[in-house]
Design a protein around this motif. Structure first.
Motif, PDB file in Angstrom:
ATOM      1  N   ARG A  41      70.437  10.961  81.920  1.00 15.99           N
ATOM      2  CA  ARG A  41      71.799  11.205  81.439  1.00 15.99           C
ATOM      3  C   ARG A  41      71.811  11.922  80.084  1.00 15.99           C
ATOM      4  O   ARG A  41      72.813  12.510  79.701  1.00 15.99           O
ATOM      5  CB  ARG A  41      72.602   9.917  81.367  1.00 15.99           C
ATOM      6  N   ASP A  42      70.693  11.860  79.362  1.00 13.95           N
ATOM      7  CA  ASP A  42      70.623  12.511  78.060  1.00 13.95           C
ATOM      8  C   ASP A  42      70.287  13.998  78.148  1.00 13.95           C
ATOM      9  O   ASP A  42      70.352  14.710  77.144  1.00 13.95           O
ATOM     10  CB  ASP A  42      69.576  11.811  77.180  1.00 13.95           C
ATOM     11  N   LEU A  43      69.922  14.467  79.336  1.00 11.10           N
ATOM     12  CA  LEU A  43      69.640  15.897  79.502  1.00 11.10           C
ATOM     13  C   LEU A  43      70.952  16.670  79.490  1.00 11.10           C
ATOM     14  O   LEU A  43      71.974  16.176  79.977  1.00 11.10           O
ATOM     15  CB  LEU A  43      68.881  16.142  80.804  1.00 11.10           C
ATOM     16  N   PRO A  44      70.945  17.899  78.970  1.00 16.34           N
ATOM     17  CA  PRO A  44      72.184  18.688  78.946  1.00 16.34           C
ATOM     18  C   PRO A  44      72.629  19.048  80.367  1.00 16.34           C
ATOM     19  O   PRO A  44      71.828  19.501  81.190  1.00 16.34           O
ATOM     20  CB  PRO A  44      71.811  19.924  78.131  1.00 16.34           C
ATOM     21  N   ALA A  45      73.918  18.832  80.643  1.00 16.99           N
ATOM     22  CA  ALA A  45      74.450  18.962  82.005  1.00 16.99           C
ATOM     23  C   ALA A  45      74.309  20.368  82.586  1.00 16.99           C
ATOM     24  O   ALA A  45      73.828  20.528  83.717  1.00 16.99           O
ATOM     25  CB  ALA A  45      75.909  18.523  82.032  1.00 16.99           C
ATOM     26  N   ALA A  46      74.742  21.380  81.866  1.00 15.21           N
ATOM     27  CA  ALA A  46      74.736  22.734  82.435  1.00 15.21           C
ATOM     28  C   ALA A  46      73.325  23.186  82.830  1.00 15.21           C
ATOM     29  O   ALA A  46      73.114  23.624  83.961  1.00 15.21           O
ATOM     30  CB  ALA A  46      75.396  23.724  81.486  1.00 15.21           C
ATOM     31  N   PRO A  47      72.336  23.069  81.946  1.00 14.51           N
ATOM     32  CA  PRO A  47      70.985  23.481  82.357  1.00 14.51           C
ATOM     33  C   PRO A  47      70.421  22.607  83.488  1.00 14.51           C
ATOM     34  O   PRO A  47      69.698  23.102  84.350  1.00 14.51           O
ATOM     35  CB  PRO A  47      70.145  23.322  81.088  1.00 14.51           C
ATOM     36  N   LEU A  48      70.786  21.335  83.496  1.00 17.53           N
ATOM     37  CA  LEU A  48      70.321  20.451  84.561  1.00 17.53           C
ATOM     38  C   LEU A  48      70.923  20.871  85.898  1.00 17.53           C
ATOM     39  O   LEU A  48      70.220  21.022  86.892  1.00 17.53           O
ATOM     40  CB  LEU A  48      70.679  19.000  84.240  1.00 17.53           C
ATOM     41  N   ASP A  52      67.929  25.144  85.159  1.00 17.64           N
ATOM     42  CA  ASP A  52      67.408  26.065  84.152  1.00 17.64           C
ATOM     43  C   ASP A  52      66.159  25.460  83.515  1.00 17.64           C
ATOM     44  O   ASP A  52      66.212  24.832  82.462  1.00 17.64           O
ATOM     45  CB  ASP A  52      68.482  26.340  83.096  1.00 17.64           C
ATOM     46  N   HIS A  55      65.290  26.108  79.775  1.00 19.90           N
ATOM     47  CA  HIS A  55      65.987  25.417  78.691  1.00 19.90           C
ATOM     48  C   HIS A  55      65.022  24.396  78.089  1.00 19.90           C
ATOM     49  O   HIS A  55      64.321  23.681  78.807  1.00 19.90           O
ATOM     50  CB  HIS A  55      67.249  24.730  79.229  1.00 19.90           C
ATOM     51  N   SER A  57      65.158  21.412  76.690  1.00 16.68           N
ATOM     52  CA  SER A  57      65.225  20.001  77.096  1.00 16.68           C
ATOM     53  C   SER A  57      64.757  19.793  78.529  1.00 16.68           C
ATOM     54  O   SER A  57      64.059  18.821  78.828  1.00 16.68           O
ATOM     55  CB  SER A  57      66.662  19.477  76.964  1.00 16.68           C
TER      56      SER A  57
END
Length: 182
Positions: A41-48, A52, A55, A57
């Motif tokens: 849940r701590d990963l950035p949403a858009a790149p996940l 990507d 990115h 993270s």
């Protein structure tokens, strides 16, 4: 000793699944293993969501999987399946990301009816990634509480069964022969 990555697939910041992942990691640390817990849940949403992998993270998360000798994969069960957050992360991994790695699947849920999700939903995906999937554990949400100090408290029977599953998972990790083969 082994390096074990625990993936927490819950989108909730107050997750019992995350508590279970942390508890398992602590048990493995007590056995001498190096552990890291990654809360997806701590990963950035858009790149996940767009996979990507360039990115920073996301690349770091994929690198943690690659560097791990073994993994704990913890997820809440929603509608008889593991979390979409976990699925999204697993989908961006290379096809054989778990090859040769022991994986301990853990799940939490509100009903005993969800126990089959471990074998019929999660296990096939982990196996497709090449994992050596060990016997997992399902724990009812109501059997996971926290103490006033913030520590996890499990129902007595669940604690014993989880300890047994962790022991079976951890035992071969202590062998230098296993680590050389992985």
């Amino acid at each position: 000793m082994a390096t074990v990555l625990a993936l927490s697939g819950s989108p909730s910041p107050t997750s019992r699944t995350a508590l279970l992942a942390e508890h398992t990691a602590a048990s493995l640390r007590a056995r001498g293993h190096h552990t890291h817990v990654l809360a997806l849940r701590d990963l950035p949403a858009a790149p996940l969501l767009t996979a990507d992998t360039h990115h920073a993270s996301i690349a770091r998360a994929v690198s943690l999987v690659a560097e791990a000798d073994a993994l704990v994969v913890a997820t809440p069960i929603y509608k008889a399946a593991y979390s979409g957050l976990l699925k999204t992360f697993l989908d961006l991994l290379p096809q054989h990301a778990f090859t040769g790695k022991p994986v301990l699947p853990l799940a939490t849920g509100g009903s005993p009816a969800h126990i089959l999700a471990l074998d019929y939903a999660l296990r096939p995906v982990l196996t497709a990634l090449g994992a050596q999937v060990t016997q997992g554990r399902f724990v009812l949400d109501r059997h996971i509480t926290t103490t006033p100090e913030g520590a996890i408290a499990l129902d007595h029977d669940d604690e014993l069964k989880l300890a047994r599953a962790i022991g079976q998972f951890a035992h071969p990790l202590a062998s230098p022969m296993h680590l050389a083969a992985a």
